[in-house]
Scaffold this motif. Structure first.
Motif, PDB file in Angstrom:
ATOM      1  N   THR A  28      55.432  33.956  60.766  1.00 25.83           N
ATOM      2  CA  THR A  28      54.488  32.823  60.716  1.00 25.83           C
ATOM      3  C   THR A  28      53.874  32.712  59.330  1.00 25.83           C
ATOM      4  OG1 THR A  28      54.039  33.043  63.069  1.00 25.83           O
ATOM      5  CG2 THR A  28      52.394  31.856  61.766  1.00 25.83           C
ATOM      6  N   LEU A  29      53.396  33.817  58.777  1.00 24.53           N
ATOM      7  CA  LEU A  29      52.800  33.767  57.437  1.00 24.53           C
ATOM      8  C   LEU A  29      53.860  33.388  56.398  1.00 24.53           C
ATOM      9  CD1 LEU A  29      50.564  34.115  55.363  1.00 24.53           C
ATOM     10  CD2 LEU A  29      50.880  36.592  55.481  1.00 24.53           C
ATOM     11  N   ALA A  30      55.072  33.924  56.546  1.00 26.76           N
ATOM     12  CA  ALA A  30      56.149  33.577  55.600  1.00 26.76           C
ATOM     13  C   ALA A  30      56.391  32.061  55.615  1.00 26.76           C
ATOM     14  CB  ALA A  30      57.423  34.337  55.963  1.00 26.76           C
ATOM     15  N   ASN A  31      56.406  31.468  56.828  1.00 21.70           N
ATOM     16  CA  ASN A  31      56.653  30.025  56.935  1.00 21.70           C
ATOM     17  C   ASN A  31      55.461  29.208  56.448  1.00 21.70           C
ATOM     18  OD1 ASN A  31      59.312  30.167  57.917  1.00 21.70           O
ATOM     19  ND2 ASN A  31      58.573  30.601  59.987  1.00 21.70           N
ATOM     20  N   VAL A  32      54.251  29.727  56.674  1.00 16.29           N
ATOM     21  CA  VAL A  32      53.055  29.040  56.163  1.00 16.29           C
ATOM     22  C   VAL A  32      53.132  28.973  54.634  1.00 16.29           C
ATOM     23  CG1 VAL A  32      50.557  29.307  55.817  1.00 16.29           C
ATOM     24  CG2 VAL A  32      51.528  29.478  58.119  1.00 16.29           C
ATOM     25  N   LEU A  33      53.488  30.095  54.006  1.00 17.89           N
ATOM     26  CA  LEU A  33      53.604  30.133  52.534  1.00 17.89           C
ATOM     27  C   LEU A  33      54.685  29.161  52.055  1.00 17.89           C
ATOM     28  CD1 LEU A  33      53.352  34.004  52.049  1.00 17.89           C
ATOM     29  CD2 LEU A  33      51.727  32.320  51.143  1.00 17.89           C
ATOM     30  N   ALA A  34      55.803  29.131  52.788  1.00 16.17           N
ATOM     31  CA  ALA A  34      56.940  28.303  52.374  1.00 16.17           C
ATOM     32  C   ALA A  34      56.623  26.810  52.425  1.00 16.17           C
ATOM     33  CB  ALA A  34      58.153  28.613  53.249  1.00 16.17           C
ATOM     34  N   SER A  35      55.627  26.423  53.224  1.00 15.93           N
ATOM     35  CA  SER A  35      55.277  25.000  53.329  1.00 15.93           C
ATOM     36  C   SER A  35      53.934  24.674  52.685  1.00 15.93           C
ATOM     37  CB  SER A  35      55.278  24.566  54.799  1.00 15.93           C
ATOM     38  OG  SER A  35      56.600  24.458  55.251  1.00 15.93           O
ATOM     39  N   THR A  36      53.444  25.598  51.834  1.00 16.24           N
ATOM     40  CA  THR A  36      52.181  25.332  51.139  1.00 16.24           C
ATOM     41  C   THR A  36      52.462  24.505  49.885  1.00 16.24           C
ATOM     42  OG1 THR A  36      51.241  27.377  51.997  1.00 16.24           O
ATOM     43  CG2 THR A  36      50.164  26.434  50.063  1.00 16.24           C
ATOM     44  N   LYS A  37      51.589  23.521  49.668  1.00 16.76           N
ATOM     45  CA  LYS A  37      51.775  22.610  48.531  1.00 16.76           C
ATOM     46  C   LYS A  37      51.628  23.318  47.192  1.00 16.76           C
ATOM     47  CE  LYS A  37      49.998  18.477  50.725  1.00 16.76           C
ATOM     48  NZ  LYS A  37      49.763  17.110  50.305  1.00 16.76           N
ATOM     49  N   TYR A  38      52.128  22.647  46.167  1.00 15.52           N
ATOM     50  CA  TYR A  38      52.020  23.142  44.794  1.00 15.52           C
ATOM     51  C   TYR A  38      50.569  23.542  44.496  1.00 15.52           C
ATOM     52  CZ  TYR A  38      53.090  23.590  39.875  1.00 15.52           C
ATOM     53  OH  TYR A  38      53.273  24.103  38.619  1.00 15.52           O
ATOM     54  N   HIS A  39      50.358  24.752  43.975  1.00 12.57           N
ATOM     55  CA  HIS A  39      49.048  25.299  43.611  1.00 12.57           C
ATOM     56  C   HIS A  39      48.095  25.500  44.788  1.00 12.57           C
ATOM     57  CE1 HIS A  39      48.901  24.916  38.940  1.00 12.57           C
ATOM     58  NE2 HIS A  39      49.673  25.875  39.381  1.00 12.57           N
ATOM     59  N   GLY A  40      48.646  25.528  46.009  1.00 10.46           N
ATOM     60  CA  GLY A  40      47.808  25.799  47.175  1.00 10.46           C
ATOM     61  C   GLY A  40      47.552  27.293  47.342  1.00 10.46           C
ATOM     62  N   ALA A  41      46.794  27.641  48.385  1.00 12.62           N
ATOM     63  CA  ALA A  41      46.473  29.061  48.625  1.00 12.62           C
ATOM     64  C   ALA A  41      46.384  29.341  50.122  1.00 12.62           C
ATOM     65  CB  ALA A  41      45.155  29.423  47.959  1.00 12.62           C
ATOM     66  N   VAL A  42      46.742  30.572  50.485  1.00 15.07           N
ATOM     67  CA  VAL A  42      46.711  30.995  51.887  1.00 15.07           C
ATOM     68  C   VAL A  42      45.926  32.304  51.986  1.00 15.07           C
ATOM     69  CG1 VAL A  42      48.106  31.699  53.880  1.00 15.07           C
ATOM     70  CG2 VAL A  42      48.961  29.926  52.323  1.00 15.07           C
ATOM     71  N   ALA A  43      44.941  32.333  52.878  1.00 18.31           N
ATOM     72  CA  ALA A  43      44.183  33.562  53.123  1.00 18.31           C
ATOM     73  C   ALA A  43      44.833  34.289  54.291  1.00 18.31           C
ATOM     74  CB  ALA A  43      42.726  33.216  53.443  1.00 18.31           C
ATOM     75  N   ALA A  44      45.269  35.532  54.050  1.00 14.26           N
ATOM     76  CA  ALA A  44      45.933  36.327  55.092  1.00 14.26           C
ATOM     77  C   ALA A  44      44.929  37.315  55.658  1.00 14.26           C
ATOM     78  CB  ALA A  44      47.118  37.073  54.500  1.00 14.26           C
ATOM     79  N   CYS A  45      44.619  37.184  56.957  1.00 16.09           N
ATOM     80  CA  CYS A  45      43.606  38.092  57.505  1.00 16.09           C
ATOM     81  C   CYS A  45      44.049  38.803  58.778  1.00 16.09           C
ATOM     82  CB  CYS A  45      42.290  37.354  57.725  1.00 16.09           C
ATOM     83  SG  CYS A  45      42.404  35.998  58.862  1.00 16.09           S
ATOM     84  N   GLY A  46      45.238  38.494  59.322  1.00 18.24           N
ATOM     85  CA  GLY A  46      45.562  39.123  60.603  1.00 18.24           C
ATOM     86  C   GLY A  46      47.028  39.429  60.794  1.00 18.24           C
ATOM     87  N   LEU A  47      47.334  40.067  61.925  1.00 18.26           N
ATOM     88  CA  LEU A  47      48.710  40.529  62.188  1.00 18.26           C
ATOM     89  C   LEU A  47      49.079  40.390  63.661  1.00 18.26           C
ATOM     90  CD1 LEU A  47      47.499  43.232  63.456  1.00 18.26           C
ATOM     91  CD2 LEU A  47      48.008  44.290  61.288  1.00 18.26           C
ATOM     92  N   ALA A  48      48.553  39.320  64.312  1.00 19.88           N
ATOM     93  CA  ALA A  48      48.785  39.182  65.763  1.00 19.88           C
ATOM     94  C   ALA A  48      50.277  39.086  66.095  1.00 19.88           C
ATOM     95  CB  ALA A  48      48.032  37.972  66.304  1.00 19.88           C
ATOM     96  N   GLN A  49      51.083  38.514  65.196  1.00 14.24           N
ATOM     97  CA  GLN A  49      52.542  38.512  65.449  1.00 14.24           C
ATOM     98  C   GLN A  49      53.181  39.795  64.927  1.00 14.24           C
ATOM     99  OE1 GLN A  49      54.875  35.306  63.667  1.00 14.24           O
ATOM    100  NE2 GLN A  49      56.719  35.925  64.774  1.00 14.24           N
ATOM    101  N   GLY A  50      52.713  40.288  63.779  1.00 14.31           N
ATOM    102  CA  GLY A  50      53.296  41.516  63.237  1.00 14.31           C
ATOM    103  C   GLY A  50      52.732  41.845  61.872  1.00 14.31           C
ATOM    104  N   MET A  51      52.882  43.103  61.495  1.00 10.23           N
ATOM    105  CA  MET A  51      52.391  43.609  60.213  1.00 10.23           C
ATOM    106  C   MET A  51      53.355  43.245  59.079  1.00 10.23           C
ATOM    107  SD  MET A  51      50.164  46.169  59.078  1.00 10.23           S
ATOM    108  CE  MET A  51      50.055  47.809  59.732  1.00 10.23           C
ATOM    109  N   ASP A  52      54.597  42.889  59.430  1.00 14.41           N
ATOM    110  CA  ASP A  52      55.605  42.622  58.395  1.00 14.41           C
ATOM    111  C   ASP A  52      55.360  41.275  57.727  1.00 14.41           C
ATOM    112  OD1 ASP A  52      56.161  41.415  60.884  1.00 14.41           O
ATOM    113  OD2 ASP A  52      58.261  41.116  60.350  1.00 14.41           O
ATOM    114  N   LEU A  53      55.960  41.100  56.553  1.00 18.36           N
ATOM    115  CA  LEU A  53      55.886  39.810  55.861  1.00 18.36           C
ATOM    116  C   LEU A  53      57.269  39.505  55.292  1.00 18.36           C
ATOM    117  CD1 LEU A  53      54.465  37.346  54.853  1.00 18.36           C
ATOM    118  CD2 LEU A  53      53.515  38.681  52.974  1.00 18.36           C
ATOM    119  N   PRO A  54      58.165  38.954  56.141  1.00 17.02           N
ATOM    120  CA  PRO A  54      59.544  38.714  55.708  1.00 17.02           C
ATOM    121  C   PRO A  54      59.641  37.411  54.904  1.00 17.02           C
ATOM    122  CG  PRO A  54      59.298  38.335  58.071  1.00 17.02           C
ATOM    123  CD  PRO A  54      57.947  38.619  57.551  1.00 17.02           C
TER     124      PRO A  54
END
Ligand code: NDP
Length: 330
Positions: free
Chosen positions: A229-255
Motif C-alpha cells: 500500500t505504501l509503495a503504491n501510494v508513493l508511486a502515485s504521488t505527484k511531482y514534489h509531493g510527500a508521504v508521511a509513513a506512520c504505520g504497518l497494519a498491512q506489513g513492515m515491508d516496503l516493496p
C-alpha cells in the motif's frame, strides 16, 4: 498510599506462554518514577492489541501492565514541573512496553514524559484522541513542514477507518485538504465522509504489488498501513509531493523502488510518536486542541470501561474496531 487498585498484568511462564490477568496491586508494586498519576481514562491502540494478544513482541519486560496512553491527575510529584492536582497526558515513551502502563488505577511515571492536558479537552477527550490522534497530527505537521499545502492537490489517507486514519482524515479536511480515504471497509463510506473525506478508495486498489510509477493522483499522503500500500501510494504521488509513513497494519515491508524519489522528487517522511521530543508533543497537542471540534471527537470515539479493555484489544487486532475506543476508569 496504602490503597490498592486494579491492573491488567501480562505474564509469561517458563515456556514463554503468555497469560493476561486482572490483578489487585498496591503503589509499592509499581516501577520507578517521580510522578504518580491517578488514571482517569485510557484507550486501546493497535499496539496495545498486539501486546495483549502477544501477536507481536511489543512487551519487552515481564510481567507488564500494558497501555501506552493515559490521561489523569497527578497525586504525588517529586518533579519540579508537576504538583498534585495537575491534569496530564502520557503517550508512549515505552510505557506499556518496558515500563508499567496505563491499564491500572495508578501509574508511576517520569515527569519528563508528561504533557499538560489541553484546557479544551477532558481526560476522556484526550484518550479518544490518544496516540492515534497525536500521531495523525505529527503526520499533518510533517507534511506542512515539508511545504506541501492543499493547493498542491489532494491528500490520501490509508487505513482510513482505523484510529490514526480517522483522525488524519478529520485533521486534513479541517485545514482545507481534499481527502481521499483508502479503506477495506467501504461500508464505512458515510462515516469517512462525515469526517471530511471527499472520495473513498477501496483498499484492494492499492494493496497488491504495483508499478514503480503510476498516474499522479495526490500531492500528500498519510499512510498507516505500510507494505505494498505504501509503495503504491508513493508511486502515485505527484511531482514534489510527500508521504508521511506512520504505520504497518498491512506489513513492515516496503516493496518499493526509488523511482518516485529520483524521478518525481517525492519525499518519504518518517513519523515516530513513541520517543518524539517534548517540544514536538506540545506542538502537536496544541494544534489538536485548535483543530479538533467536538463533533469530530464524538464521531470517532466509542466509550467503554476498564472491564472491556482485554476484549477491545483482541478486536483491534482482528480489525473490527472503527475509530477509537476510550475507557473511562472512574
Ligand atoms: P487501527 O487498527 O485502528 O487501524 C489500522 C487500520 O489499517 C484498520 O482500521 C484498517 O483500516 C487498515 N488495515 C488493517 N489491516 C490491513 C491490511 N492487512 N491491509 C491494509 N489495511 C489494513 O490501528 P491504529 O490506527 O491505532 O494504528 C495504525 C497503524 O499505525 C498501526 O500499524 C500502528 O502500529 C501504527 N502506529 C504508529 C505510530 C507511530 O508512532 N509511528 C503511532 C500509532 C500507531 P480500513 O478498515 O479502513 O482499511
Amino acid at each position: 498510599m496504602a490503597e490498592t487498585f486494579r491492573a491488567i498484568l501480562i505474564s509469561r511462564d517458563a515456556d514463554k506462554k503468555q497469560s493476561v490477568d486482572v490483578v489487585e496491586m498496591s503503589p509499592d508494586d509499581l516501577m520507578e518514577g517521580d510522578v504518580d498519576v491517578a488514571v482517569a481514562a485510557t484507550t486501546v491502540n493497535y499496539k496495545d492489541g498486539l501486546a495483549i494478544t502477544g501477536k507481536s513482541p511489543v512487551v519487552r519486560r515481564w510481567p507488564m501492565i500494558p497501555g501506552v496512553d493515559l490521561a489523569g491527575t497527578v497525586v504525588r510529584s517529586d518533579h519540579p514541573k508537576w504538583k498534585a492536582g495537575d491534569e496530564v497526558v502520557l503517550n508512549g515513551w515505552g510505557v506499556g512496553e518496558t515500563h508499567y502502563g496505563a491499564y491500572a488505577g495508578l501509574a508511576r511515571l517520569k515527569g519528563d514524559w508528561l504533557v499538560s492536558l489541553p484546557e479544551r479537552f477532558s481526560a476522556r477527550d484526550a484518550m479518544a484522541i490518544g496516540t492515534a490522534g497525536y500521531t495523525a497530527m505529527l503526520s499533518v505537521l510533517a507534511l506542512e513542514d515539508a511545504g506541501i499545502s492543499p493547493a498542491d492537490g489532494p491528500a490520501v489517507v490509508t487505513g482510513a477507518s482505523g484510529g490514526v486514519g480517522s483522525f488524519a482524515v478529520a485533521l486534513l479536511a479541517r485545514r482545507g485538504w481534499d481527502v481521499l480515504a483508502v479503506t477495506g471497509r467501504t461500508a464505512e463510506a458515510d462515516y469517512l465522509k462525515g469526517l471530511g473525506a471527499s472520495e473513498i478508495i477501496d483498499r484492494a486498489e492499492l494493496s497488491e504489488p504495483g508499478k514503480p510509477l503510476g498516474k499522479e493522483r495526490w500531492a500528500a499522503g498519510i499512510d498507516a498501513v505500510g507494505s505494498h500500500t505504501l509503495a503504491n501510494v508513493l508511486a502515485s504521488t505527484k511531482y514534489h509531493g510527500a508521504v508521511a509513513a506512520c504505520g504497518l497494519a498491512q506489513g513492515m515491508d516496503l516493496p518499493a523502488t526509488v523511482a518516485p524519489f529520483i524521478l518525481r522528487g517525492v519525499s518519504l517522511l518518517g513519523i515516530d510518536s513513541v520517543m518524539a521530543p517534548l517540544e514536538k508533543r506540545e506542538r502537536a497537542w496544541k494544534r489538536l486542541s485548535e483543530d479538533l471540534d467536538r463533533r469530530m471527537i464524538e464521531r470517532i470515539a466509542t466509550d467503554s470501561g476498564f472491564d472491556d479493555l482485554i476484549d477491545t484489544a483482541r478486536e483491534i487486532v482482528a480489525g473490527t474496531i472503527r475509530g477509537r475506543v476510550v475507557a473511562t476508569m472512574r
